[in-house]
Structure formats: structure tokens, C-alpha cells
Enzyme design. Structure first.
Site, mmCIF file in Angstrom:
data_model
loop_
_atom_site.group_PDB
_atom_site.id
_atom_site.type_symbol
_atom_site.label_atom_id
_atom_site.label_comp_id
_atom_site.label_asym_id
_atom_site.label_seq_id
_atom_site.Cartn_x
_atom_site.Cartn_y
_atom_site.Cartn_z
ATOM 1 N N SER B 144 64.171 38.049 -34.555
ATOM 2 C CA SER B 144 64.518 37.377 -35.812
ATOM 3 C C SER B 144 65.101 35.981 -35.536
ATOM 4 O O SER B 144 64.533 35.221 -34.751
ATOM 5 C CB SER B 144 65.497 38.267 -36.598
ATOM 6 O OG SER B 144 65.719 37.746 -37.891
ATOM 7 N N ARG B 213 73.072 40.478 -50.096
ATOM 8 C CA ARG B 213 72.645 41.512 -49.162
ATOM 9 C C ARG B 213 71.479 42.319 -49.736
ATOM 10 O O ARG B 213 70.563 42.701 -49.023
ATOM 11 C CB ARG B 213 73.810 42.438 -48.824
ATOM 12 C CG ARG B 213 73.494 43.466 -47.743
ATOM 13 C CD ARG B 213 73.030 42.804 -46.450
ATOM 14 N NE ARG B 213 72.923 43.728 -45.343
ATOM 15 C CZ ARG B 213 72.590 43.376 -44.105
ATOM 16 N NH1 ARG B 213 72.316 42.121 -43.818
ATOM 17 N NH2 ARG B 213 72.526 44.269 -43.146
ATOM 18 N N ASP B 309 55.882 42.465 -42.173
ATOM 19 C CA ASP B 309 57.020 41.531 -42.251
ATOM 20 C C ASP B 309 56.632 40.363 -43.155
ATOM 21 O O ASP B 309 55.710 39.614 -42.860
ATOM 22 C CB ASP B 309 57.351 41.033 -40.839
ATOM 23 C CG ASP B 309 58.622 40.183 -40.771
ATOM 24 O OD1 ASP B 309 59.097 39.719 -41.815
ATOM 25 O OD2 ASP B 309 59.133 40.015 -39.649
ATOM 26 N N HIS B 342 60.373 43.362 -41.652
ATOM 27 C CA HIS B 342 61.113 42.553 -40.686
ATOM 28 C C HIS B 342 62.125 43.378 -39.898
ATOM 29 O O HIS B 342 62.393 43.095 -38.733
ATOM 30 C CB HIS B 342 61.820 41.410 -41.421
ATOM 31 C CG HIS B 342 62.550 40.503 -40.494
ATOM 32 N ND1 HIS B 342 61.895 39.742 -39.545
ATOM 33 C CD2 HIS B 342 63.876 40.241 -40.327
ATOM 34 C CE1 HIS B 342 62.787 39.053 -38.847
ATOM 35 N NE2 HIS B 342 63.988 39.339 -39.305
ATOM 36 N N ASP B 343 62.705 44.387 -40.532
ATOM 37 C CA ASP B 343 63.725 45.212 -39.878
ATOM 38 C C ASP B 343 63.178 46.198 -38.851
ATOM 39 O O ASP B 343 63.968 46.908 -38.215
ATOM 40 C CB ASP B 343 64.501 46.030 -40.930
ATOM 41 C CG ASP B 343 65.789 45.345 -41.352
ATOM 42 O OD1 ASP B 343 66.070 44.233 -40.852
ATOM 43 O OD2 ASP B 343 66.513 45.917 -42.188
#
Lengths: 371, 371
Positions: B144, B213, B309, B342-343
Site C-alpha cells: 500500500s 474510517r 483492488d 486492497h486489504d
């Protein structure tokens, strides 16, 4: 001068999730003429925010939200078809909704308005059709939320139309789109000016609406479009604060948010947004959408989706199309390569104009609908 | 007990975009032993929010943020490699940043902290390497934002490492990710408790951080994962307010936001987020990334991306890999089919463990690094 008309329905209207109003008003606009056989009527169910003013006309030359699509000689050709667009029940563009005045108090309904379902929007629009003397529609058209409403409409009245055009829609809300909308609503209700719906014009939840619209734009467009359009271009002027307004994409979002602020009622937005989350065209059907739509009789259907749409993804267009095919309906699925994501139907006139124009010409030919 | 150590750099540190501090502190953690040849050091540059505690160890059994990846016998095997992870300069997990005390005032720096660039993070981490007596690294690792930092690191020191592992990273911020981060920052700075950075523990911009968040989670994961995981499942209990907390996906986001609130400093978040937007590894280079990295000498590189992603898309992994190949570096591009977006590098231990483990075994073999 506005070409929008108001149908006053002076009888009680009962809402799907409980509650009723003694009367409702529905704003609508029409283009073209209903032919003698009453066979050329087309109803457009809109997305979340548009008004009934889909296109300009002699009485109202202001550009409509689907200007390239509806009009004389246009893809939905008003020289052949009698086109009707109704502002959704619950919206704030002339139809009764949370922003309307509650006659009992003389103040806006706001949160005292009954809970809204897309089924209520479909049922209200059907009242306008009855008022206009339209029996079976030639075609039902629904982009985005409007496509969901067409499915609710067909469940209520399986013989409602002979043709269906579903655009960038969904048979039900999935968690990604629920997450986006839930977050938009949270932005609005945590604005200190929200005050549980008791905001005033002087202290309006502007910041919540600004954030919600920006997140909307992020979900309506696509990364590819923005990369081609903005890249890393910077603005000649930017806010000295180092956290924002440096890049072109940021001022683009800000401009979109400013156009929205003041033009849409926050409470109305919350009602419509929640109605989308709760929509499931196959609710109560163990065998899914095919069971829900089992009685539907359509001569044809066109389901259009866009590759780059993240909010109403290809997968969901596929489910609608597959189900209609399974029901024996002559159905075509078109996945368009537009880079503009979910919003493509509003801006990609080349791709959408040609596919929709072709479909409506084929309907006119099949049904002998002359100009 | 924490295994995190602090390197106190008691000399001025000048920031890329202007400003300097008389001294900085850097929190770091290490696993394994530096071998006699000093040939087995691996530096991990982290994403935006993690601390230096990538993995547990005897002194600190608390699970680290990359627990499945780093440790004895794990993909980055600490029986063979000496692994270092530095908390980014500007973060709030032990290293100097906007949340640190300004010695001149006795209060947190907040907005008085110099503007931050990823180049500053790379430069600060290089000070830790010097302090540890590490010359050339065996490998640089960056997931990232950390992947962006590895590119900044290699531009500063083209001979910094013999191997590179870039994961779900980008050579520069593109408008979609800028839009997401810009909106997150706007959520924070429009929280009434933000007060231009003068928030207190008692009146903390909790709502802005919660919204930011949640938007982060929307951009870090994928629609497919959530559809499989949550579908339209409802919570047994939900808030009576009709705008939220009805669906499982909403309580999932709320739980993620609550874990974040209080665990990360809002001002630090803004600095790191802005630094990512402004990062362009090819800044000032007419011929792009290949020119920027022209002097880089690597024996090998592995570039990993994830199909789903949306924040650091496949296209950007491709640009990094193509550029390294163009420079004559033995490079492999792996696009993994993880559904977690993405995670994925944090949670998809199967896919990531096997690819990264294979790469590090090949490095150990090539360099004769024995356990």
C-alpha cells in the site's frame, strides 16, 4: 415557465410499510400525444434525484435531465411515443414527500412522513397513468433506482407494459451499495444542523449534503474516466489549507456538490435512499426473482448495463436479463463500454442513444406505431 | 510489554516541502538477527495506519498487523532474515509526528508540524537503518502506501536493496484515490470538534474519524467479498432510526470505525493522507517512472496486485512491473484473485503467504542465506 403538471389524488394513499396520507400530489410531465389506439405510452421511472422534467419542450425550453434521450427524432422519439415522466412520490420536485407541508400542522412533514418504499413510488405513478387514461403501457423505462421501480411496478401489475427498458439497475440492494448509501445518510444526520429533521433554511445541513453528494459522485463515475479526464492536474488556485482543493478532481467534486446543495431536500434524500436499501424485487419469494416476476407478460425487454458501474454492477444486470429469459421473454442484455460508470446513461449519448434508439425503432416497427 | 524500540535522532531533520525539526524520534521493531555478512536485512515500509509492531515476538506476544507474514518459519522467515519495521515519520505510533509534543510549547505540534512527504518517511527510515548498522538491504518490502515509500526510498538511494517486494501499491496517486482521501479529510476537518487542529481529548473529532474510517473500509474491500459475506442479512437488533444500522454490512463498518477511533490521531491521519495524494514517484521526470528509477540496481523484484483492488488498481501494478522490466530488472508481476480488495495483503494469508513465501525462499537460495 414549467411544463410540469400536478395530479391531485384526493383519496387516501396507503404506504407499503404502514401509514397513509389523506391525499397526495404527483408532479409529472408528458411529451408527444397518446394515439387513438392508446398503444404508444411510455413511462419513465426516474433515478433518486431527477425531477419530472426529463426533456425540454415548447412550453419549457429548459434542458431536461435526459435531454439527449427524449424528444422529437430522439432515441425515445416523442413524434411516435407519448412519454410520461413522474417525479417520484417522496421526492421534493413537486410530488408529495417529506418536504411537503403537512396540512395538519402547516409545516413540512419531515420525519413525520410515512416510511417510503419503491413499491409506493410505483403505485403512485400508476395513479397518474390512470388519470391520463393510459391502460397498458407500450413500454416501461427505468434507469438506476427507476429500474428497481419498474420491477416493483411489474410485480404489482404483471401486464403493465408490453416492453421493458431496464438501465443500470438492480433486482435488490447489495451490501456495497447499501454501505455507500448508509454512509451518505450518516453524513447528513450527523451534521449538527440536521437536528433530527428540524433543520431550517438558515441552518441547513449543508455540510452533510455536500459530503453525501461527493461520495455519490465517487460511486457514480469511474476511476478510468477520472484518470483520463483529470490525471494529476492541479488547479491554478487552491485553498491554502493543505488537506484539499489542490487537484482538479477535488474542484470537480466541489462543483457537483454545490449544484446539489439547496436543490434537494435532505429529509427527502434520506427517505429515497433508505427505500433503495430496503428494496428487494424478490422479497418473500423462495425461488427468487423468477418467482416474483412469474406472471409478467412482456413482448420484449432490453437490459442495459455499463462495464465500469460499481454501484449497479454487471452481475446484477445479468440477473435481471437471465430471469426474463427464463420466463420466456424475448430479452437482450447489452453491456456498454462507457467509461462514465453508473452515470453513463446521463452523459454517454453516443452509446446510449444508439442502443436505446434502436430498441424503440424496433418497438415502433413491431407495433406499427407511426409518427 | 512492547518490543518497540526508539531511535532518537538528535540532529536536525529537514523536510522535503520545507521546514525542519531539531530532532526526531523513530519507533521501530526488529525480528531475527543480522548475519555476519550483514546481507539478510529486510525493511518493511508500512501502509498509512500500522505501527512498527508487524508481528509478535517473545518480548511482545500481542498479535501484529502482519502476523501471518512475519515470524519464524513464516513467509518472511525471521529465522533467515533480519526484519525491520519502522513506524512512519508523521504517524502517531511512537515516531515523531503532528501528535508529538513540540518542545518549544509543551503541547502537540498538530498543524504546526512541517508538511509531510513520503520522501520524508523514506529518509527517516534510512536513518534507522544507519543506526542499526545495516548497509545495503537484502530486500525492501512495501504494501500500500509502504510500496510508494519503497519507490521514494529507491529514488533517494538506487542501491538501497538487492530485492524489492511491492504490494498493492502505486507509482503515484490517481484522481479516484485522491477523491476518496480528499473526502475523508473533509469529513474530519468539517467535524465541529476539529477546531483547526486544536481538538482536545474531551472534544475529539470522533464523528469525522468514524465517517473517514467507514469510507476507508468501502475503498479497501470489495463488493464481491461483501456480497458473499453479508448479502442482505439484517441484524437481529438495529437502531430504530430508519436511516441506518439495519444491515449486517452497516454494523461491520460501525465496528471497524469504533476500533479506529481513539487509536489514530486525526491530525496525523491528515498529514499522511495528504502525503499520499501528493506522491508521484516520477515527479520532475519527463520520461516518467523509468527515468526516475533509471539508476536503480535490483537483482529481482516481485510486484503483487489484487484483481478486486479499486484503490490501487491492477493498472498501477502493471506500470511498476513494466518499468522495472524495462530497466532490465528480473521482475515478476502477480495479480492475485483475492476477493478482499486492497486489504487482501492483510487478510488473505493463503494467497499472499504462498507467493511471498516462495519469493523469499528464492532470495534465500540465491543469496545462500541459511537459517
Amino acid at each position: 415557465m414549467s411544463a410540469t403538471q400536478i395530479y391531485k389524488h384526493d383519496q387516501p394513499f396507503a404506504f407499503t410499510r404502514g401509514g397513509q396520507l389523506d391525499a397526495i400530489e404527483l408532479a409529472y410531465e408528458t411529451w408527444g400525444e397518446l394515439n387513438e389506439a392508446r398503444s404508444n405510452a411510455v413511462l419513465i421511472h426516474t433515478g433518486l434525484s431527477p425531477s419530472a422534467h426529463a426533456a425540454s419542450c415548447a412550453a419549457d425550453p429548459e434542458e431536461g435531465w435526459w435531454e439527449f434521450m427524449v424528444g422529437p427524432g430522439k432515441p425515445i422519439d416523442t413524434e411516435r411515443f407519448f412519454v410520461i415522466c413522474v417525479n417520484s412520490l417522496g421526492s421534493c420536485k413537486g410530488s408529495t414527500g417529506p418536504a411537503s407541508i403537512n396540512p395538519a400542522t402547516g409545516r413540512p412533514w419531515r420525519r413525520a412522513f410515512p416510511l417510503l418504499a419503491l413499491e409506493d413510488i410505483a403505485a403512485a405513478s400508476r395513479l397518474v397513468l390512470r388519470h391520463l387514461g393510459v391502460g397498458q403501457l407500450c413500454a416501461l423505462v427505468g434507469p438506476s433506482m427507476g429500474g428497481m421501480t419498474t420491477l416493483a411496478h411489474l410485480r404489482q401489475d404483471p401486464m403493465a407494459a408490453r416492453h421493458l427498458l431496464s438501465i443500470s439497475s438492480a433486482p435488490r440492494a447489495e451490501p456495497f451499495s447499501i454501505a455507500i448509501r448508509s454512509l451518505q445518510r450518516e453524513m447528513i444526520v450527523t451534521d449538527p444542523n440536521w437536528k433530527d429533521g428540524q433543520y431550517s433554511d438558515d441552518a441547513w445541513p449543508e455540510n452533510g449534503m455536500r459530503l453525501a453528494r461527493k461520495l455519490g459522485m465517487v460511486s457514480y463515475r469511474s476511476a478510468i474516466e477520472w484518470q483520463d479526464r483529470f490525471g494529476r492536474d492541479q488547479q491554478s488556485y487552491y485553498d491554502e489549507a493543505w488537506w484539499g482543493m489542490r487537484y482538479e478532481v477535488e474542484s470537480y467534486l466541489e462543483a457537483a456538490a454545490r449544484r446539489f446543495i439547496g436543490a434537494f431536500d435532505p429529509c427527502s434524500y434520506l427517505y429515497l435512499s433508505s427505500a433503495m436499501d430496503r428494496f428487494d424485487a424478490s422479497a418473500g419469494c423462495e425461488d427468487g426473482l423468477a418467482e416474483a416476476l412469474a406472471d409478467v407478460r412482456l413482448d420484449s425487454a432490453l437490459v442495459i448495463g455499463v462495464d465500469t458501474d460499481v454501484l449497479f454492477p454487471a452481475r446484477q444486470q445479468g440477473e435481471i436479463a437471465r430471469t426474463l429469459i427464463q420466463l420466456g421473454i424475448d430479452t437482450r442484455l447489452e453491456m456498454l463500454p462507457s467509461p462514465q460508470g453508473h452515470d453513463a446513461f446521463l452523459v454517454d449519448s453516443d452509446n446510449f442513444g444508439s442502443v436505446v434508439g434502436g430498441y424503440f425503432r424496433s418497438i415502433a416497427k413491431r407495433e406499427n406505431i407511426a409518427p
